[in-house]
Design a protein around this motif. Sequence first.
Motif, PDB file in Angstrom:
ATOM      1  N   LYS A  53       0.796  -1.229   0.000  1.00 16.34           N
ATOM      2  CA  LYS A  53       0.000   0.000   0.000  1.00 16.34           C
ATOM      3  C   LYS A  53       0.829   1.281   0.000  1.00 16.34           C
ATOM      4  O   LYS A  53       0.491   2.212  -0.715  1.00 16.34           O
ATOM      5  N   PRO A  54       1.911   1.371   0.790  1.00 18.58           N
ATOM      6  CA  PRO A  54       2.687   2.625   0.746  1.00 18.58           C
ATOM      7  C   PRO A  54       3.241   2.923  -0.640  1.00 18.58           C
ATOM      8  O   PRO A  54       3.229   4.065  -1.096  1.00 18.58           O
ATOM      9  N   ARG A  55       3.700   1.896  -1.341  1.00 17.21           N
ATOM     10  CA  ARG A  55       4.241   2.092  -2.687  1.00 17.21           C
ATOM     11  C   ARG A  55       3.139   2.525  -3.648  1.00 17.21           C
ATOM     12  O   ARG A  55       3.324   3.433  -4.456  1.00 17.21           O
ATOM     13  N   LEU A  56       2.002   1.887  -3.568  1.00 19.68           N
ATOM     14  CA  LEU A  56       0.877   2.230  -4.432  1.00 19.68           C
ATOM     15  C   LEU A  56       0.392   3.649  -4.142  1.00 19.68           C
ATOM     16  O   LEU A  56       0.100   4.417  -5.066  1.00 19.68           O
ATOM     17  N   ARG A  57       0.345   4.018  -2.888  1.00 24.50           N
ATOM     18  CA  ARG A  57      -0.075   5.360  -2.505  1.00 24.50           C
ATOM     19  C   ARG A  57       0.904   6.411  -3.023  1.00 24.50           C
ATOM     20  O   ARG A  57       0.501   7.456  -3.534  1.00 24.50           O
ATOM     21  N   ARG A  58       2.199   6.115  -2.914  1.00 23.08           N
ATOM     22  CA  ARG A  58       3.219   7.042  -3.409  1.00 23.08           C
ATOM     23  C   ARG A  58       3.134   7.189  -4.923  1.00 23.08           C
ATOM     24  O   ARG A  58       3.236   8.300  -5.464  1.00 23.08           O
ATOM     25  N   LEU A  59       2.904   6.091  -5.628  1.00 22.93           N
ATOM     26  CA  LEU A  59       2.767   6.137  -7.075  1.00 22.93           C
ATOM     27  C   LEU A  59       1.532   6.948  -7.482  1.00 22.93           C
ATOM     28  O   LEU A  59       1.600   7.791  -8.385  1.00 22.93           O
ATOM     29  N   ALA A  60       0.417   6.724  -6.814  1.00 21.65           N
ATOM     30  CA  ALA A  60      -0.811   7.466  -7.124  1.00 21.65           C
ATOM     31  C   ALA A  60      -0.619   8.956  -6.865  1.00 21.65           C
ATOM     32  O   ALA A  60      -1.048   9.793  -7.673  1.00 21.65           O
ATOM     33  N   PHE A  61       0.024   9.295  -5.777  1.00 24.86           N
ATOM     34  CA  PHE A  61       0.277  10.702  -5.461  1.00 24.86           C
ATOM     35  C   PHE A  61       1.191  11.335  -6.510  1.00 24.86           C
ATOM     36  O   PHE A  61       0.932  12.437  -6.993  1.00 24.86           O
ATOM     37  N   SER A  62       2.238  10.633  -6.884  1.00 25.36           N
ATOM     38  CA  SER A  62       3.184  11.137  -7.872  1.00 25.36           C
ATOM     39  C   SER A  62       2.504  11.376  -9.219  1.00 25.36           C
ATOM     40  O   SER A  62       2.697  12.421  -9.851  1.00 25.36           O
ATOM     41  N   LEU A  63       1.715  10.420  -9.666  1.00 25.56           N
ATOM     42  CA  LEU A  63       1.021  10.564 -10.950  1.00 25.56           C
ATOM     43  C   LEU A  63       0.012  11.704 -10.909  1.00 25.56           C
ATOM     44  O   LEU A  63      -0.133  12.457 -11.870  1.00 25.56           O
ATOM     45  N   THR A  64      -0.666  11.852  -9.803  1.00 29.02           N
ATOM     46  CA  THR A  64      -1.644  12.935  -9.662  1.00 29.02           C
ATOM     47  C   THR A  64      -0.962  14.293  -9.711  1.00 29.02           C
ATOM     48  O   THR A  64      -1.439  15.214 -10.378  1.00 29.02           O
ATOM     49  N   VAL A  65       0.159  14.428  -9.027  1.00 30.70           N
ATOM     50  CA  VAL A  65       0.885  15.696  -9.028  1.00 30.70           C
ATOM     51  C   VAL A  65       1.385  16.018 -10.432  1.00 30.70           C
ATOM     52  O   VAL A  65       1.231  17.147 -10.913  1.00 30.70           O
TER      53      VAL A  65
END
Length: 84
Positions: free
Chosen positions: A4-16
Motif C-alpha cells: 500500500k505505501p508504494r501504491l499510494r506514493r505512485l498514485a500521489f506522484s502521478l496525480t501531481v
Amino acid sequence: MSGKPRLRRLAFSLTVWWLLLALVLWLLGKALDQPASLAQCAASSAFFVALGEAGDWLRRRRRRAGRGAGRRRASGTETPTARP
C-alpha cells in the motif's frame, strides 16, 4: 517498499504530474492566446502522463530482460571462440 505505501506514493506522484502538466498546458494556451478549457488541458495531460508511464514501463522491462541474458561484452573484446 511494497504494498500500500508504494501504491499510494505512485498514485500521489502521478496525480501531481497530471495536475502540474494540465496547469502548464492551460497557462501556455493563455500566454499564446490560444486558450483551451482546463478540462481539455487535463485530458491532454492525462494522455501525456499515461504515454510517459508506458514508456518508462517498457524501458524498465527492457533493462530487466537485458540483465537476464547476462552481462554484455564491450565492443571490440575478443571471446575465446572468436579465435581460429
